[in-house]
Scaffold this motif. Sequence first.
Motif, PDB file in Angstrom:
ATOM      1  N   GLU A 198      40.357  46.173  82.199  1.00 45.47           N
ATOM      2  CA  GLU A 198      39.254  45.979  83.365  1.00 45.47           C
ATOM      3  C   GLU A 198      39.505  47.146  84.117  1.00 45.47           C
TER       4      GLU A 198
ATOM      5  N   THR B   5      38.023  50.323  82.466  1.00 40.44           N
ATOM      6  CA  THR B   5      36.734  50.679  82.034  1.00 40.44           C
ATOM      7  C   THR B   5      35.785  50.053  83.308  1.00 40.44           C
TER       8      THR B   5
ATOM      9  N   ALA C  78      34.721  47.435  83.578  1.00 43.30           N
ATOM     10  CA  ALA C  78      33.854  46.153  83.305  1.00 43.30           C
ATOM     11  C   ALA C  78      34.637  44.909  83.108  1.00 43.30           C
ATOM     12  N   ASP C  79      34.081  43.858  83.006  1.00 45.28           N
ATOM     13  CA  ASP C  79      34.546  42.473  82.903  1.00 45.28           C
ATOM     14  C   ASP C  79      35.080  42.328  81.475  1.00 45.28           C
TER      15      ASP C  79
ATOM     16  N   GLY D 253      35.628  39.761  79.667  1.00 48.85           N
ATOM     17  CA  GLY D 253      34.690  38.783  78.883  1.00 48.85           C
ATOM     18  C   GLY D 253      33.779  39.541  78.211  1.00 48.85           C
ATOM     19  N   ASP D 254      33.048  40.573  79.197  1.00 48.41           N
ATOM     20  CA  ASP D 254      31.993  41.323  78.688  1.00 48.41           C
ATOM     21  C   ASP D 254      32.095  42.139  77.519  1.00 48.41           C
ATOM     22  N   LEU D 255      33.439  42.845  77.783  1.00 49.98           N
ATOM     23  CA  LEU D 255      33.600  43.887  76.612  1.00 49.98           C
ATOM     24  C   LEU D 255      34.034  42.994  75.212  1.00 49.98           C
TER      25      LEU D 255
ATOM     26  N   ALA E 281      32.632  40.061  74.592  1.00 54.45           N
ATOM     27  CA  ALA E 281      31.421  39.747  74.213  1.00 54.45           C
ATOM     28  C   ALA E 281      30.737  40.867  73.396  1.00 54.45           C
ATOM     29  N   ALA E 282      30.655  41.845  73.795  1.00 55.06           N
ATOM     30  CA  ALA E 282      29.873  43.105  73.142  1.00 55.06           C
ATOM     31  C   ALA E 282      30.482  43.468  71.917  1.00 55.06           C
TER      32      ALA E 282
ATOM     33  N   ARG F 283      33.046  36.502  70.795  1.00 56.47           N
ATOM     34  CA  ARG F 283      33.635  35.395  71.611  1.00 56.47           C
ATOM     35  C   ARG F 283      35.226  35.968  71.209  1.00 56.47           C
TER      36      ARG F 283
END
Length: 249
Positions: free
Chosen positions: A196, A199, A201-202, A204-206, A208-209, A213
């Motif tokens: 985090e 980047t 970024a969150d 969890g979002d990384l 997910a992308a 999961r």
Amino acid sequence: MELDGKTALITGAARGLGLAIAQRFAAGGARVALADIDGDTARAAATAIGGGAVGLACDVTDPASVRAAIDGAVAAFGALYVMVNNAGIEIGKPIPETSDEEFAQILDVNVKGTFYGIKYSIAALAQTRGTILNLSSVAGLAGVPLLGAYCATKAAVIRLTQTAAIELRDAGIRVNALCPAFIGTAMVDRLVAPFEAATGADFGDLVAAAQGRLGTAEEVAEMAAFLVSDDAGFITGSFYTLDNTLTAR
Ligand code: NAD
């Protein structure tokens, strides 16, 4: 059950993937030895598993300690069918920020530890025509920012796996590796902050992308149980991704 009559030694089994593998093997009928540098937690986990499970203190960076753990498993069970070289550590830093000492340490645990686990289990596994399973990673297949040192070690684990499989095929010893993506364990918990910070970024979002999961330790353990079972008798020298499409794109 598919692992009835088998005996297994799993390194780094006090928690995380190693513990889930030990639990799954035991559920499949195997007697398991859980080895970890955190011997107290490994012993407590073995007691919780029951069924003759044993916990052992073992530092995989020390060849004498690895030999002692293998000897301990053979002494406890009479024979060894499965060696799982799972103990590993991570570093979540860019290469310039990774100290020489940190790089040496991750090589010691992830590469030398796997090397010792292969080398010193061969004599026992030759008696049973047993099998070795090594924990690599999708990080062993491609570069990942912040995981350069870790990637290097996991690539090395794949080449050790392949070479050992070729050398040991005619002795009837199968050798394979698993390459999971991010799985929900303490190791990944420790990587959240560095990813985090780097980047913005969150995490969890990384995830997910990249892979939809987090995987679960139980999902990895299920594949491990298949690969060490007699049903996988023609599978050796192979490495398998468990990554929900991460490396498919
Ligand atoms: P974890 O940090 O949750 O557990 C690792 C275990 O290894 C701990 O119990 C620790 O005490 C033990 N250990 C560390 N150094 C040791 C040493 N020198 N000797 C003996 N034991 C030692 O990690 P995890 O997520 O369960 O990872 C297990 C293996 O799977 C590692 O090799 C890791 O690289 C690999 N892997 C993990 C993931 C993931 O996302 N969690 C993905 C791919 C591969």
